[in-house]
Motif scaffolding. Structure first.
Motif, mmCIF file in Angstrom:
data_model
loop_
_atom_site.group_PDB
_atom_site.id
_atom_site.type_symbol
_atom_site.label_atom_id
_atom_site.label_comp_id
_atom_site.label_asym_id
_atom_site.label_seq_id
_atom_site.Cartn_x
_atom_site.Cartn_y
_atom_site.Cartn_z
ATOM 1 N N LYS A 42 12.018 106.913 103.908
ATOM 2 C CA LYS A 42 11.784 106.892 105.348
ATOM 3 C C LYS A 42 10.714 105.853 105.670
ATOM 4 O O LYS A 42 9.750 105.706 104.926
ATOM 5 C CB LYS A 42 11.328 108.286 105.778
ATOM 6 C CG LYS A 42 11.147 108.483 107.235
ATOM 7 C CD LYS A 42 10.831 109.948 107.496
ATOM 8 C CE LYS A 42 10.306 110.153 108.884
ATOM 9 N NZ LYS A 42 9.838 111.522 109.103
ATOM 10 N N VAL A 43 10.896 105.156 106.767
ATOM 11 C CA VAL A 43 9.895 104.201 107.237
ATOM 12 C C VAL A 43 9.203 104.823 108.448
ATOM 13 O O VAL A 43 9.849 105.146 109.444
ATOM 14 C CB VAL A 43 10.540 102.852 107.631
ATOM 15 C CG1 VAL A 43 9.483 101.896 108.152
ATOM 16 C CG2 VAL A 43 11.274 102.248 106.459
ATOM 17 N N GLU A 44 7.896 105.006 108.340
ATOM 18 C CA GLU A 44 7.116 105.577 109.444
ATOM 19 C C GLU A 44 6.835 104.498 110.496
ATOM 20 O O GLU A 44 6.631 103.342 110.152
ATOM 21 C CB GLU A 44 5.785 106.125 108.917
ATOM 22 C CG GLU A 44 5.914 107.277 107.971
ATOM 23 C CD GLU A 44 6.253 108.569 108.665
ATOM 24 O OE1 GLU A 44 5.809 108.782 109.806
ATOM 25 O OE2 GLU A 44 6.985 109.376 108.058
ATOM 26 N N ASP A 48 -0.057 101.208 110.085
ATOM 27 C CA ASP A 48 -0.532 101.108 108.700
ATOM 28 C C ASP A 48 0.431 100.279 107.864
ATOM 29 O O ASP A 48 1.625 100.265 108.101
ATOM 30 C CB ASP A 48 -0.655 102.495 108.057
ATOM 31 C CG ASP A 48 -1.757 103.322 108.681
ATOM 32 O OD1 ASP A 48 -2.619 102.737 109.351
ATOM 33 O OD2 ASP A 48 -1.734 104.548 108.500
ATOM 34 N N LYS A 49 -0.118 99.602 106.852
ATOM 35 C CA LYS A 49 0.744 98.870 105.922
ATOM 36 C C LYS A 49 1.485 99.837 105.000
ATOM 37 O O LYS A 49 2.585 99.558 104.548
ATOM 38 C CB LYS A 49 -0.101 97.904 105.089
ATOM 39 C CG LYS A 49 -0.590 96.714 105.878
ATOM 40 C CD LYS A 49 -1.288 95.771 104.931
ATOM 41 C CE LYS A 49 -1.709 94.493 105.436
ATOM 42 N NZ LYS A 49 -2.096 93.907 106.474
ATOM 43 N N GLU A 50 0.874 100.982 104.719
ATOM 44 C CA GLU A 50 1.498 101.980 103.856
ATOM 45 C C GLU A 50 2.362 102.902 104.704
ATOM 46 O O GLU A 50 2.018 104.046 104.969
ATOM 47 C CB GLU A 50 0.427 102.774 103.106
ATOM 48 C CG GLU A 50 -0.359 101.928 102.140
ATOM 49 C CD GLU A 50 -1.328 102.748 101.306
ATOM 50 O OE1 GLU A 50 -1.442 103.958 101.530
ATOM 51 O OE2 GLU A 50 -1.961 102.151 100.431
ATOM 52 N N PHE A 71 3.530 104.610 100.364
ATOM 53 C CA PHE A 71 3.043 103.336 99.838
ATOM 54 C C PHE A 71 3.505 102.176 100.710
ATOM 55 O O PHE A 71 4.219 102.361 101.677
ATOM 56 C CB PHE A 71 3.561 103.121 98.403
ATOM 57 C CG PHE A 71 2.756 103.832 97.362
ATOM 58 C CD1 PHE A 71 1.688 103.201 96.747
ATOM 59 C CD2 PHE A 71 3.054 105.124 96.993
ATOM 60 C CE1 PHE A 71 0.939 103.858 95.779
ATOM 61 C CE2 PHE A 71 2.310 105.784 96.035
ATOM 62 C CZ PHE A 71 1.251 105.145 95.432
ATOM 63 N N LYS A 72 3.095 100.962 100.300
ATOM 64 C CA LYS A 72 3.510 99.743 101.001
ATOM 65 C C LYS A 72 4.978 99.428 100.766
ATOM 66 O O LYS A 72 5.651 98.904 101.632
ATOM 67 C CB LYS A 72 2.670 98.550 100.551
ATOM 68 C CG LYS A 72 1.230 98.603 100.985
ATOM 69 C CD LYS A 72 0.492 97.379 100.489
ATOM 70 C CE LYS A 72 -0.986 97.478 100.813
ATOM 71 N NZ LYS A 72 -1.739 96.361 100.265
ATOM 72 N N THR A 73 5.453 99.691 99.544
ATOM 73 C CA THR A 73 6.855 99.408 99.218
ATOM 74 C C THR A 73 7.499 100.664 98.635
ATOM 75 O O THR A 73 6.824 101.534 98.096
ATOM 76 C CB THR A 73 6.984 98.267 98.183
ATOM 77 O OG1 THR A 73 6.427 98.713 96.946
ATOM 78 C CG2 THR A 73 6.294 97.007 98.650
ATOM 79 N N PHE A 74 8.822 100.728 98.742
ATOM 80 C CA PHE A 74 9.536 101.867 98.185
ATOM 81 C C PHE A 74 9.452 101.883 96.663
ATOM 82 O O PHE A 74 9.393 102.944 96.058
ATOM 83 C CB PHE A 74 11.000 101.849 98.624
ATOM 84 C CG PHE A 74 11.188 102.250 100.062
ATOM 85 C CD1 PHE A 74 10.809 103.504 100.505
ATOM 86 C CD2 PHE A 74 11.741 101.369 100.966
ATOM 87 C CE1 PHE A 74 10.975 103.883 101.827
ATOM 88 C CE2 PHE A 74 11.909 101.733 102.289
ATOM 89 C CZ PHE A 74 11.521 102.996 102.722
#
Length: 98
Positions: A42-44, A48-50, A71-74
């Motif tokens: 999921k992308v919030e 934030d970068k994370e 985190f920043k990346t999956f």
């Protein structure tokens, strides 16, 4: 073991699916009675970068183990979550031996 991947509000590319499958297959080394793995990506919508959320639900006989990471990346999230699951599975296996 069946791996289900669900993405909320975006499409998962083939490279990420292969990465997830590879990491989840490694969990079978630690506990051989895995039933299923559900991975939720999921992308919030935050500044934030994370903002990438990874939830992994691991089905084992008797209970489910759930790990949530952001985190920043999956890829980072999957790595961290699978490391946490490895530790949980090792603990679970040690408890069943006693």
């Amino acid at each position: 073991m069946k791996v289900n991947i669900q993405a909320v509000n975006f499409n998962v590319d083939r490279k990420l699916v292969d990465f997830i499958n590879t990491r989840m297959e490694k969990l079978e080394k630690f506990y051989d009675k895995l039933i299923s793995v559900d991975v939720f990506l999921k992308v919030e919508n935050t500044s934030d970068k994370e903002n990438k959320c990874v939830d992994i639900k691991l089905g084992i006989p008797g209970e489910d183990l759930i790990v949530k990471k952001q985190f920043k990346t999956f890829e980072e999230g999957i790595d961290s979550a699978s490391d946490s699951l490895e530790r949980l599975l090792i603990k679970k296996k040690e408890k069943t031996r006693v």
